[in-house]
Design a protein around this motif. Structure first.
Motif, PDB file in Angstrom:
ATOM      1  N   ASP A 245       9.111  -9.408  -2.464  1.00 55.93           N
ATOM      2  CA  ASP A 245       8.061  -9.798  -1.511  1.00 55.93           C
ATOM      3  C   ASP A 245       7.717  -8.632  -0.577  1.00 55.93           C
ATOM      4  OD1 ASP A 245       7.952 -12.369  -2.561  1.00 55.93           O
ATOM      5  OD2 ASP A 245       9.460 -13.138  -1.158  1.00 55.93           O
ATOM      6  N   ALA A 246       8.737  -7.898  -0.138  1.00 52.48           N
ATOM      7  CA  ALA A 246       8.491  -6.723   0.708  1.00 52.48           C
ATOM      8  C   ALA A 246       7.650  -5.705  -0.050  1.00 52.48           C
ATOM      9  CB  ALA A 246       9.822  -6.096   1.136  1.00 52.48           C
ATOM     10  N   PHE A 247       8.017  -5.477  -1.317  1.00 54.03           N
ATOM     11  CA  PHE A 247       7.287  -4.531  -2.173  1.00 54.03           C
ATOM     12  C   PHE A 247       5.824  -4.954  -2.317  1.00 54.03           C
ATOM     13  CE2 PHE A 247       5.484  -3.216  -6.158  1.00 54.03           C
ATOM     14  CZ  PHE A 247       5.917  -1.916  -6.358  1.00 54.03           C
ATOM     15  N   THR A 248       5.611  -6.227  -2.678  1.00 54.65           N
ATOM     16  CA  THR A 248       4.254  -6.703  -2.971  1.00 54.65           C
ATOM     17  C   THR A 248       3.375  -6.688  -1.719  1.00 54.65           C
ATOM     18  OG1 THR A 248       5.181  -8.075  -4.720  1.00 54.65           O
ATOM     19  CG2 THR A 248       2.944  -8.585  -4.013  1.00 54.65           C
ATOM     20  N   GLY A 249       3.953  -7.104  -0.570  1.00 60.02           N
ATOM     21  CA  GLY A 249       3.194  -7.078   0.677  1.00 60.02           C
ATOM     22  C   GLY A 249       2.765  -5.661   1.027  1.00 60.02           C
ATOM     23  N   ALA A 250       3.695  -4.719   0.900  1.00 60.02           N
ATOM     24  CA  ALA A 250       3.385  -3.324   1.235  1.00 60.02           C
ATOM     25  C   ALA A 250       2.390  -2.734   0.237  1.00 60.02           C
ATOM     26  CB  ALA A 250       4.673  -2.491   1.257  1.00 60.02           C
ATOM     27  N   LEU A 251       2.528  -3.086  -1.019  1.00 66.72           N
ATOM     28  CA  LEU A 251       1.575  -2.597  -2.031  1.00 66.72           C
ATOM     29  C   LEU A 251       0.149  -3.034  -1.671  1.00 66.72           C
ATOM     30  CD1 LEU A 251       1.451  -1.323  -5.059  1.00 66.72           C
ATOM     31  CD2 LEU A 251       0.956  -3.693  -5.655  1.00 66.72           C
ATOM     32  N   ALA A 252       0.003  -4.292  -1.279  1.00 69.55           N
ATOM     33  CA  ALA A 252      -1.323  -4.804  -0.914  1.00 69.55           C
ATOM     34  C   ALA A 252      -1.871  -4.031   0.285  1.00 69.55           C
ATOM     35  CB  ALA A 252      -1.242  -6.296  -0.602  1.00 69.55           C
ATOM     36  N   VAL A 253      -1.004  -3.720   1.243  1.00 69.89           N
ATOM     37  CA  VAL A 253      -1.432  -2.982   2.438  1.00 69.89           C
ATOM     38  C   VAL A 253      -1.869  -1.563   2.057  1.00 69.89           C
ATOM     39  CG1 VAL A 253      -0.681  -2.025   4.650  1.00 69.89           C
ATOM     40  CG2 VAL A 253      -0.003  -4.349   3.999  1.00 69.89           C
ATOM     41  N   GLY A 254      -1.063  -0.898   1.241  1.00 73.43           N
ATOM     42  CA  GLY A 254      -1.410   0.461   0.816  1.00 73.43           C
ATOM     43  C   GLY A 254      -2.728   0.489   0.050  1.00 73.43           C
ATOM     44  N   TRP A 255      -2.897  -0.507  -0.809  1.00 79.77           N
ATOM     45  CA  TRP A 255      -4.123  -0.614  -1.627  1.00 79.77           C
ATOM     46  C   TRP A 255      -5.323  -0.808  -0.708  1.00 79.77           C
ATOM     47  CZ3 TRP A 255      -3.381  -0.441  -6.984  1.00 79.77           C
ATOM     48  CH2 TRP A 255      -4.538  -0.586  -7.755  1.00 79.77           C
ATOM     49  N   ALA A 256      -5.178  -1.715   0.276  1.00 82.41           N
ATOM     50  CA  ALA A 256      -6.282  -2.013   1.198  1.00 82.41           C
ATOM     51  C   ALA A 256      -6.620  -0.782   2.036  1.00 82.41           C
ATOM     52  CB  ALA A 256      -5.901  -3.182   2.103  1.00 82.41           C
ATOM     53  N   GLU A 257      -5.604  -0.078   2.515  1.00 86.28           N
ATOM     54  CA  GLU A 257      -5.862   1.079   3.371  1.00 86.28           C
ATOM     55  C   GLU A 257      -6.540   2.205   2.603  1.00 86.28           C
ATOM     56  OE1 GLU A 257      -2.133   2.010   5.289  1.00 86.28           O
ATOM     57  OE2 GLU A 257      -2.342   0.323   6.676  1.00 86.28           O
ATOM     58  N   ARG A 258      -6.208   2.346   1.309  1.00 83.65           N
ATOM     59  CA  ARG A 258      -6.827   3.407   0.517  1.00 83.65           C
ATOM     60  C   ARG A 258      -8.161   2.965  -0.072  1.00 83.65           C
ATOM     61  NH1 ARG A 258      -1.418   5.109  -0.227  1.00 83.65           N
ATOM     62  NH2 ARG A 258      -1.332   7.265   0.448  1.00 83.65           N
ATOM     63  N   GLY A 259      -8.487   1.690   0.067  1.00 84.08           N
ATOM     64  CA  GLY A 259      -9.758   1.195  -0.459  1.00 84.08           C
ATOM     65  C   GLY A 259      -9.771   1.134  -1.984  1.00 84.08           C
ATOM     66  N   GLY A 260      -8.596   1.029  -2.606  1.00 82.35           N
ATOM     67  CA  GLY A 260      -8.517   0.936  -4.071  1.00 82.35           C
ATOM     68  C   GLY A 260      -7.387   1.810  -4.560  1.00 82.35           C
ATOM     69  N   PRO A 261      -7.249   1.940  -5.881  1.00 79.49           N
ATOM     70  CA  PRO A 261      -6.117   2.697  -6.427  1.00 79.49           C
ATOM     71  C   PRO A 261      -6.203   4.180  -6.073  1.00 79.49           C
ATOM     72  CG  PRO A 261      -7.632   2.039  -8.187  1.00 79.49           C
ATOM     73  CD  PRO A 261      -8.103   1.360  -6.930  1.00 79.49           C
ATOM     74  N   GLY A 262      -7.424   4.760  -6.076  1.00 75.29           N
ATOM     75  CA  GLY A 262      -7.572   6.185  -5.800  1.00 75.29           C
ATOM     76  C   GLY A 262      -7.081   7.034  -6.961  1.00 75.29           C
TER      77      GLY A 262
END
Ligand code: ADP
Length: 303
Positions: A245-262
Motif C-alpha cells: 500500500d505504501a508503494f502503490t500510494g507513492a507510485l500514484a503520487v510520483g506519477w501525478a507529480e510528473r504528469g505521466g510516466p515520462g
C-alpha cells in the motif's frame, strides 16, 4: 491530486501464544485496533507522501466508522466522499501467534454497499490527476469510477488486490496495473513464472504494468517497449504488512507529480521512490501506522 475509490476496514488484532483450533478457546495476550483496508491505506499513503488526496468509500453507522473517518482526516485526506451507510463498518478479525502465523477473517460490511456513486464523486475523480482503485469494493463502483476517469483524462491506476480475474470492461479502462507476483499470475491467468513472462502476459491486457518484487524491488513494462527493473533499498524488514500500500500510494503520487510516466529515467525515479516508500513501511512494525511521510521516503530514496 489523487482520488481513491476503495475500502476502509478496522483491523482487530489479538496476539496469542497459540492460534485456536476450531471449537477451542485460548487466552490471548495483546489487543490492538488498527485502521486498514487497501483503499484507506493507499489514500493515507498518498497523503503522507505529499499529495492532495480525496477518499471515496463507505463506513457503517458505528464507532468503528468514526475511527476510520478520523484516521483518514488526521492524515489530511479529504473525506467528503466517505459515506455512512446502515449496518456495520468493514472489519478484519486477526489473530497472530508468536511465529507471526495468522488467521484473518474479513467482514466487508459497509465496503460492500459502495455501489451508488454520485455527481460529487464524479467531480472528485475528474479533478484528480490519478484515480487509484483496488478490488475490495464492488466491481461496478470501480468500473464506474474508472469510466469517469477515462472520460476526464485522469490516469487510472489499478492495484489488483485481492487478486481475481478481471473483466475486459475494467481492463480496458486501466492505464497502469500494479500487482505483486501472486496477483500478476491470477490476473494474467497463468500459473506464475518469471517476472518477464508475467509482464508479457499482462501487457496483452493493459498498456502499462508495475510488478512489485518484495525485497527485490519492482519491475516496469509498457506497450511502447520500455522495460526496466529497480532494486529496493536494503533494509532490515520488521513487518511488511502495508508495504504494498505504501508503494502503490507513492507510485500514484510520483506519477501525478510528473504528469505521466515520462522518460525511462523518470519512470526509474518514480519506481525507486515508490520502493523507498515500501521499504520505509517494511522496516517498522505496524501496518497503516507504519506508512511513511515524504521526508522518510526521500531519506531512504537518497540513502
Ligand atoms: P505486497 O506486500 O503487496 O505483496 P511486495 O511484497 O512486493 O508487495 O512489497 C511491495 C514493495 O515494498 C516492494 O516493491 C518493495 O519496494 C517494498 N518492500 C517489501 N518488502 C521489502 C523488503 N524486505 N525490503 C525492502 N523493500 C521491501
Amino acid at each position: 491530486r489523487i482520488a481513491v475509490v476503495g475500502s476502509a476496514n478496522l483491523d482487530l488484532v489479538v496476539t496469542t501464544r497459540q492460534l485456536p483450533r476450531p471449537g477451542e478457546t485460548v487466552l490471548g495476550e495483546g489487543f490492538t485496533t488498527v485502521p486498514g483496508g487497501k483503499g484507506a491505506n493507499q489514500a493515507v499513503a498518498a497523503a503522507r507522501a505529499g499529495a492532495a488526496c480525496a477518499f471515496i468509500g463507505a463506513v457503517g453507522q458505528d464507532d468503528f466508522g468514526r475511527v476510520l473517518r478520523d484516521n483518514l482526516a488526521a492524515a489530511g485526506v479529504d473525506v467528503r466522499g466517505l459515506r455512512e451507510v446502515p449496518g456495520p463498518s468493514g472489519v478484519a478479525l486477526i489473530a497472530v501467534d508468536g511465529t507471526a502465523e495468522n488467521f484473518i477473517v474479513v467482514a466487508p460490511g459497509a465496503n460492500g454497499e459502495l455501489s451508488e456513486l454520485d455527481g460529487a464523486d464524479q467531480g472528485a475523480v475528474a479533478a484528480a490527476d490519478v484515480l487509484l482503485v483496488q478490488l475490495e469494493v464492488p466491481l461496478p463502483a470501480v468500473i464506474r469510477a474508472a469510466g469517469w476517469a477515462r472520460a476526464a483524462g485522469t490516469t487510472v491506476v489499478l492495484n489488483a488486490a485481492p487478486a481475481r480475474p478481471l473483466p475486459a470492461e475494467l481492463l480496458d479502462l486501466v492505464d497502469v496495473l500494479v500487482v505483486n507476483e501472486h496477483e500478476a499470475a491470477v490476473v494474467a491467468g497463468v500459473p506464475g513464472g518469471d517476472p518477464a513472462a508475467l509482464l508479457d502476459a499482462l501487457l496483452s491486457l493493459v498498456p502499462r504494468v508495475v510488478l512489485t518484487l518484495g525485497a527485490r524491488g519492482a519491475a516496469y513494462a509498457d506497450r511502447q517497449g520500455l522495460r526496466l527493473e529497480v532494486p529496493a533499498p536494503r533494509i532490515n524488514a520488521v513487518d511488511t504488512t502495508a508495504a504494498g500500500d505504501a508503494f502503490t500510494g507513492a507510485l500514484a503520487v510520483g506519477w501525478a507529480e510528473r504528469g505521466g510516466p515520462g522518460s525511462a529515467d523518470e519512470v526509474t525515479a518514480t519506481l525507486r521512490w515508490a520502493c523507498a516508500a515500501g521499504a520505509a513501511c517494511a522496516q517498522r512494525p505496524g501496518a497503516s501506522t507504519a506508512l511513511p511521510d515524504r521526508a522518510e521516503i526521500d531519506a531512504l530514496h537518497r540513502a
